[in-house]
Design a protein around this motif. Sequence first.
Motif, short mmCIF file in Angstrom:
data_model
loop_
_atom_site.label_atom_id
_atom_site.label_comp_id
_atom_site.label_asym_id
_atom_site.label_seq_id
_atom_site.Cartn_x
_atom_site.Cartn_y
_atom_site.Cartn_z
N ILE A 135 95.08 8.03 58.52
CA ILE A 135 94.59 9.35 58.14
C ILE A 135 93.38 9.79 58.96
CG2 ILE A 135 95.44 9.07 55.77
CD1 ILE A 135 92.49 8.68 54.92
N PHE A 136 92.82 8.87 59.77
CA PHE A 136 91.68 9.25 60.61
C PHE A 136 92.20 9.88 61.89
CE2 PHE A 136 88.68 8.47 64.09
CZ PHE A 136 87.56 9.10 63.57
N ILE A 137 91.87 11.13 62.10
CA ILE A 137 92.34 11.87 63.26
C ILE A 137 91.15 12.39 64.05
CG2 ILE A 137 93.63 13.91 64.03
CD1 ILE A 137 95.43 13.53 61.62
N SER A 138 91.14 12.07 65.34
CA SER A 138 90.10 12.55 66.24
C SER A 138 90.74 13.42 67.31
CB SER A 138 89.37 11.37 66.89
OG SER A 138 88.38 11.82 67.80
N VAL A 139 90.11 14.55 67.61
CA VAL A 139 90.66 15.48 68.60
C VAL A 139 89.58 15.79 69.63
CG1 VAL A 139 91.69 17.74 68.99
CG2 VAL A 139 92.21 16.49 66.89
N LEU A 140 89.86 15.46 70.89
CA LEU A 140 88.99 15.85 71.99
C LEU A 140 89.44 17.21 72.49
CD1 LEU A 140 86.93 15.43 74.30
CD2 LEU A 140 88.74 14.23 75.55
N ILE A 141 88.50 18.16 72.55
CA ILE A 141 88.82 19.52 72.98
C ILE A 141 88.20 19.74 74.36
CG2 ILE A 141 88.56 21.96 72.45
CD1 ILE A 141 88.47 21.19 69.51
N SER A 142 89.04 20.11 75.32
CA SER A 142 88.58 20.27 76.69
C SER A 142 89.24 21.48 77.34
CB SER A 142 88.89 19.00 77.50
OG SER A 142 90.28 18.74 77.53
N ASN A 143 88.80 21.77 78.57
CA ASN A 143 89.34 22.89 79.35
C ASN A 143 89.17 24.23 78.62
OD1 ASN A 143 90.67 23.45 81.93
ND2 ASN A 143 92.37 24.22 80.72
N VAL A 144 87.98 24.45 78.11
CA VAL A 144 87.70 25.66 77.31
C VAL A 144 87.06 26.72 78.20
CG1 VAL A 144 86.48 26.58 75.31
CG2 VAL A 144 87.39 24.24 75.26
N ALA A 145 87.65 27.88 78.25
CA ALA A 145 87.11 28.99 79.04
C ALA A 145 86.08 29.78 78.23
CB ALA A 145 88.25 29.90 79.50
N GLY A 146 85.55 30.84 78.83
CA GLY A 146 84.55 31.66 78.14
C GLY A 146 83.23 30.93 78.06
N HIS A 147 82.64 30.88 76.87
CA HIS A 147 81.35 30.19 76.70
C HIS A 147 81.48 28.70 76.96
CE1 HIS A 147 78.27 33.00 74.67
NE2 HIS A 147 79.11 33.72 75.39
N GLY A 148 82.67 28.14 76.76
CA GLY A 148 82.91 26.74 77.09
C GLY A 148 82.55 25.74 76.02
N ASP A 149 81.54 26.03 75.23
CA ASP A 149 81.11 25.10 74.19
C ASP A 149 81.66 25.53 72.83
OD1 ASP A 149 79.48 27.35 74.36
OD2 ASP A 149 77.70 26.32 73.61
N ILE A 150 82.00 24.54 72.00
CA ILE A 150 82.68 24.77 70.72
C ILE A 150 81.73 24.47 69.57
CG2 ILE A 150 84.62 24.04 69.27
CD1 ILE A 150 85.32 25.63 71.82
N VAL A 151 81.74 25.34 68.57
CA VAL A 151 80.87 25.15 67.41
C VAL A 151 81.64 24.87 66.13
CG1 VAL A 151 79.03 26.57 68.40
CG2 VAL A 151 80.75 27.64 66.93
N ALA A 152 82.95 25.13 66.10
CA ALA A 152 83.73 24.88 64.88
C ALA A 152 85.19 24.70 65.24
CB ALA A 152 83.57 26.03 63.88
N VAL A 153 85.86 23.79 64.51
CA VAL A 153 87.27 23.52 64.73
C VAL A 153 87.95 23.35 63.37
CG1 VAL A 153 88.98 21.97 65.75
CG2 VAL A 153 86.80 22.37 66.92
N LYS A 154 89.15 23.92 63.25
CA LYS A 154 89.98 23.71 62.07
C LYS A 154 91.37 23.26 62.52
CE LYS A 154 87.73 27.14 59.06
NZ LYS A 154 87.94 28.38 58.26
N VAL A 155 92.03 22.47 61.67
CA VAL A 155 93.38 22.02 61.95
C VAL A 155 94.26 22.34 60.75
CG1 VAL A 155 92.90 19.68 61.08
CG2 VAL A 155 94.80 20.05 62.69
N LYS A 156 95.53 22.57 61.01
CA LYS A 156 96.45 22.91 59.93
C LYS A 156 97.80 22.25 60.20
CE LYS A 156 98.66 26.90 57.68
NZ LYS A 156 100.03 26.29 57.78
#
Length: 273
Positions: free
Chosen positions: A189-210
């Motif tokens: 049940i432990f899920i880790s997600v690496l988020i990369s290759n993000v355009a625009g501001h590039g940095d992420i402040v919040a993530v949701k999964v469904k």
Amino acid sequence: MSLTPFFTTTLTFFLIFTLSSTKVTSHYSSSSSQSPPSQQTSPSFTEWRSARATYYAAVDPRDTVGGACGYGDLTKAGYGMATVGLSEALFERGQICGACFELRCVEDLRWCIPGTSIIVTATNFCSPNYGFTSEGGGHCNPPNKHFVLPIDAFEKIAIWKAGNMPLQYRRIKCRREGGIRFTVTGSGIFISVLISNVAGHGDIVAVKVKGSRTGWLSMGRNWGQNWHINALLQNQPLSFEVTSSDGKTVTSYNVARKDWSFGQTFEGKQFDY
């Protein structure tokens, strides 16, 4: 997670400044797209600011792997050597990971290459060295704003002999090829997600999964741009909602198919830039 001992040693003893613009998909010029009002008035995106920089010389291919942002192999991640480690005053505890900076050499006409600048992505952290003062060798100590670059990057804007070099920097929008990448790891049940290759501001402040059998579930920042959640999401397609530091949100539906497995990377939609 901080710079490797090789990097730390280099910072302490070489203290040399280098900037490079390696020809990789993550190394872009600034965006010409219209910025939202909040960004148009943001000094970090409109004004050049003062800092200093040193460089490290990667003598082993493994030196391009790792970093406090969690991107792993920087070449495979698309960032190559157009990357930078940031001092504590700039790193923002990892939130800044993925942001893009334009850097240019200033003040020292002996070493600067006139009319040049480079664009780099924040992928690492330069930890403080409190064995030195901020002015006497502790280049990444607070409140110093300091950039640590690969020598290949440094030499695009300055001669390597420059040492601890004054420069100017500004945040710019990132331009990327393809969509946002989601690398899913974990177990049970432990899920880790690496988020990369993000355009625009590039940095992420919040993530949701469904999942197909759940509502939207908020993920927590583990470190850098690794986000995690404890939830039973196997055997159902996964969708992701990503919010960048300018408040924009991109939703990628059914990015991972029902039969997804740990260790896979999926590509979703991308921010406009």
